[in-house]
Design an enzyme around this catalytic site. Structure first.
Site, PDB file in Angstrom:
ATOM      1  N   ARG A   1      59.715  29.651  33.838  1.00 46.86           N
ATOM      2  CA  ARG A   1      58.329  28.334  33.826  1.00 46.86           C
ATOM      3  C   ARG A   1      58.683  27.459  34.197  1.00 46.86           C
ATOM      4  NH1 ARG A   1      54.303  31.581  30.810  1.00 46.86           N
ATOM      5  NH2 ARG A   1      54.718  32.331  28.637  1.00 46.86           N
TER       6      ARG A   1
ATOM      7  N   PHE B   1      53.898  39.368  43.170  1.00 44.96           N
ATOM      8  CA  PHE B   1      54.551  38.514  41.838  1.00 44.96           C
ATOM      9  C   PHE B   1      54.538  37.157  41.715  1.00 44.96           C
ATOM     10  CE2 PHE B   1      55.470  40.602  37.493  1.00 44.96           C
ATOM     11  CZ  PHE B   1      55.458  39.040  37.307  1.00 44.96           C
TER      12      PHE B   1
ATOM     13  N   ASP C   1      43.497  35.821  37.688  1.00 40.04           N
ATOM     14  CA  ASP C   1      43.784  36.978  38.767  1.00 40.04           C
ATOM     15  C   ASP C   1      42.250  37.423  38.991  1.00 40.04           C
ATOM     16  OD1 ASP C   1      44.485  39.436  38.635  1.00 40.04           O
ATOM     17  OD2 ASP C   1      46.879  38.139  37.668  1.00 40.04           O
TER      18      ASP C   1
HETATM   19  C1  PRP Z   1      47.186  33.920  32.679  1.00 37.33           C
HETATM   20  C2  PRP Z   1      46.493  33.377  33.187  1.00 37.33           C
HETATM   21  C3  PRP Z   1      45.139  33.211  32.783  1.00 37.33           C
HETATM   22  C4  PRP Z   1      45.359  34.981  32.761  1.00 37.33           C
HETATM   23  C5  PRP Z   1      44.744  35.112  33.647  1.00 37.33           C
HETATM   24  O1  PRP Z   1      47.968  34.027  30.987  1.00 37.33           O
HETATM   25  O2  PRP Z   1      47.475  32.469  32.217  1.00 37.33           O
HETATM   26  O3  PRP Z   1      45.262  32.733  31.250  1.00 37.33           O
HETATM   27  O4  PRP Z   1      46.556  35.823  32.806  1.00 37.33           O
HETATM   28  O5  PRP Z   1      44.053  36.179  34.249  1.00 37.33           O
HETATM   29  P1  PRP Z   1      42.627  37.501  34.253  1.00 37.33           P
HETATM   30  O6  PRP Z   1      41.687  35.967  35.326  1.00 37.33           O
HETATM   31  O7  PRP Z   1      42.862  38.531  34.876  1.00 37.33           O
HETATM   32  O8  PRP Z   1      41.845  37.519  33.272  1.00 37.33           O
HETATM   33  P2  PRP Z   1      49.058  34.809  30.727  1.00 37.33           P
HETATM   34  O9  PRP Z   1      48.095  36.340  29.572  1.00 37.33           O
HETATM   35  O10 PRP Z   1      50.025  35.494  31.465  1.00 37.33           O
HETATM   36  O11 PRP Z   1      49.776  34.344  29.651  1.00 37.33           O
HETATM   37  P3  PRP Z   1      50.903  32.753  29.596  1.00 37.33           P
HETATM   38  O12 PRP Z   1      50.027  32.190  30.592  1.00 37.33           O
HETATM   39  O13 PRP Z   1      50.713  32.827  28.490  1.00 37.33           O
HETATM   40  O14 PRP Z   1      51.951  33.510  30.605  1.00 37.33           O
END
Ligand code: PRP
Length: 185
Positions: free
Chosen positions: A170, A157, A105
């Site tokens: 998931r 989303f 992201d």
């Molecule tokens: C998501 C994804 C990455 C991060 C990316 O994890 O898996 O680790 O967000 O975001 P960024 O590029 O803005 O840093 P999330 O926090 O949703 O955790 P999860 O995989 O446990 O759901």
């Protein structure tokens, strides 16, 4: 299709094609490295992608897991992440790491982890993501490009194939767009 899914963005067939391609790229790139190859899964969202990808890599490969969480938006400028589960091994100078993510992201998580793992002494660190949302990136803050990318997606989303909303969805076998009414309730 799950009733909360507006449309399928990346189908099971498309995911299969992606994992086959990326596994072949990794096989090609590390064939002569002379180091141990470690796939590092960032929990939790990457676990499904990791499971499919590792089965298609023919080189000897080790796996491990880290869990991280971003700081809240209020402290976003720090660019740091919390490490909730760390990588503990003494032989990192002999290890080539490929970090496996489900989605990029802002890019903050991966750019932080690359620096962190290099500082810990890894021989090399590359990044692999199933999904990339470059629209969410601010290059003046984090100018990040993954080494291996499944597909670029629009800023929707998305859930499924490891990705959640409120810990649900998931286990869906595809990546879908969540109906807005589900998260605006
Ligand atoms: C998501 C994804 C990455 C991060 C990316 O994890 O898996 O680790 O967000 O975001 P960024 O590029 O803005 O840093 P999330 O926090 O949703 O955790 P999860 O995989 O446990 O759901």
């Amino acid at each position: 299709m799950n009733k909360d899914v507006l449309s399928i963005l990346v189908s099971e067939d498309e995911i299969d094609t992606i994992t086959t391609r990326i596994a072949a790229e990794i096989d090609r790139d590390y064939a002569d490295s002379g180091k141990k190859l470690l796939l590092l899964c960032i929990l939790k969202g990457s676990v499904v992608f990791m499971g499919d990808l590792m089965k298609k890599i023919t080189l000897p490969v080790e796996i491990d897991f880290m869990k991280v969480s971003s700081y809240g938006a209020g402290t976003a400028s720090s660019g740091r992440v919390n490490i909730l589960l760390d990588l503990h091994r003494q032989d990192l100078p002999d290890v080539d790491i490929v970090i496996v993510e489900d989605i990029i992201d802002s890019g903050r998580t991966l750019s932080y982890l690359i620096d962190y793992l290099k500082l810990k002494g890894a021989n090399s660190v590359k990044t692999c993501t199933l999904l990339d949302k470059p629209e969410r990136r601010d290059p003046s803050l984090v100018d990040f490009h993954p080494d291996y990318c499944g597909t670029i997606i629009p800023d929707e989303f998305v859930i499924g194939y490891g990705l959640d909303y409120d810990e649900q969805y998931r286990a869906l076998p595809y990546v879908g767009i969540l109906k807005p009414e589900v998260y605006t309730k």
